[in-house]
Design a protein around this motif. Structure first.
Motif, short mmCIF file in Angstrom:
data_model
loop_
_atom_site.label_atom_id
_atom_site.label_comp_id
_atom_site.label_asym_id
_atom_site.label_seq_id
_atom_site.Cartn_x
_atom_site.Cartn_y
_atom_site.Cartn_z
N THR A 210 -11.26 5.22 3.35
CA THR A 210 -12.43 5.45 2.74
C THR A 210 -13.57 4.59 3.32
O THR A 210 -14.82 5.11 3.08
N SER A 217 -14.42 13.55 6.69
CA SER A 217 -13.83 13.83 5.43
C SER A 217 -12.29 14.48 5.27
O SER A 217 -12.19 15.59 6.27
N ASP A 232 -7.02 9.98 0.14
CA ASP A 232 -7.89 8.70 0.60
C ASP A 232 -7.10 7.45 0.44
O ASP A 232 -6.27 7.18 -0.47
#
Length: 259
Positions: A210, A217, A232
């Motif tokens: 993260t 992404s 994540d």
């Protein structure tokens, strides 16, 4: 020498001698590991505990030192480092070992190599795990020319570019061939289009820290593929996400589900 360093062997491909290890259960499901830029099989997969994690879970764990890295040959010509060439090296290792199909896991540049291999050799790859690279696979990961400059600078003290300093320090720490790495970084940034990503139809897990400011992404990348899931990795940056236990746990569950 690392205490639990595996034994390395080598094979020839594309006029290069390439190093690898082949550990774990010989009868287990094979998983091929492809490390990131300026790293090596040892630094990326042994030291952070992946070899132990996967070996203890019953897998046959194979890892290659990419050309220009680790114990493999290190040409200084940028033309030798286009990603399809490194993807072909990885598949040539499976050929060398007589392995018809394997799970393949790559981190950062290794994730890019894995994606190219999945496109070019889909029948050889059972599942894909991509770490440290999300939508940057398609949109790019910024300007890397300062990293080549940092690698060629007389010393770390001469480097002011922040990301350049990080990679130069890492290259110095791993005692890498900086000329080979500078050649590699100039041509190993080949991108894949959204249309190409959509053709990767085996199960895919994408794990990104993260706090990773390089990868982009994982969710956006996963959305481009028919059978991909995003993970994540909490509070981890690009350098630290690789050995994270959240990542290892998710990878083991993913592999178990598709074994």
């Amino acid at each position: 020498m690392h205490l639990n360093a595996p034994a390395f062997s080598s094979f020839q491909h594309d006029r290069l001698k390439l190093a690898f290890f082949d550990e774990g259960d010989p009868a287990g499901d094979p998983i091929l590991l492809i490390h990131g830029f300026a790293s090596s099989a040892l630094v990326n997969w042994v030291h952070p505990g992946w070899l132990k994690t996967l070996g203890d879970a019953g897998y046959r764990v194979i890892a290659i030192d990419n050309r220009g890295h680790g114990r493999s040959d290190k040409p200084h010509e940028p033309s030798r480092y286009h990603v399809p060439l490194m993807a072909a090296d990885a598949i040539a290792l499976l050929d060398h070992l007589g392995i018809r199909q394997a799970h393949v896991m790559g981190y950062s540049m290794g994730a890019r190599i894995t994606a190219f291999a999945a496109l070019a050799f889909p029948h050889r790859i059972r599942t894909v795990i991509l770490g440290g690279l999300g939508i940057g696979m398609v949109t790019g990961v910024g300007d890397w020319d300062p990293i080549a400059d940092a690698l060629l600078a007389p010393s770390l003290d001469d480097v002011t570019h922040e990301r350049g300093r990080m990679f130069r320090a890492f290259a110095d720490q791993t005692k890498s061939d900086r000329l080979a790495l500078a050649a590699c970084i100039r041509t190993s940034r080949d991108l894949l289009s959204a249309e190409q990503m959509a053709k990767i139809d085996m199960p895919v897990l994408i794990g990104v820290g993260t706090r990773d400011d390089i990868a982009g992404s994982p969710q956006e990348l996963a959305m481009l593929m028919p059978h991909a899931e995003a993970l994540d990795i909490p509070n981890r940056d690009h350098m630290l996400a690789v050995g994270d236990r959240v990542f290892k746990k998710a990878a083991l569950e993913f592999l178990h589900k598709h074994s």
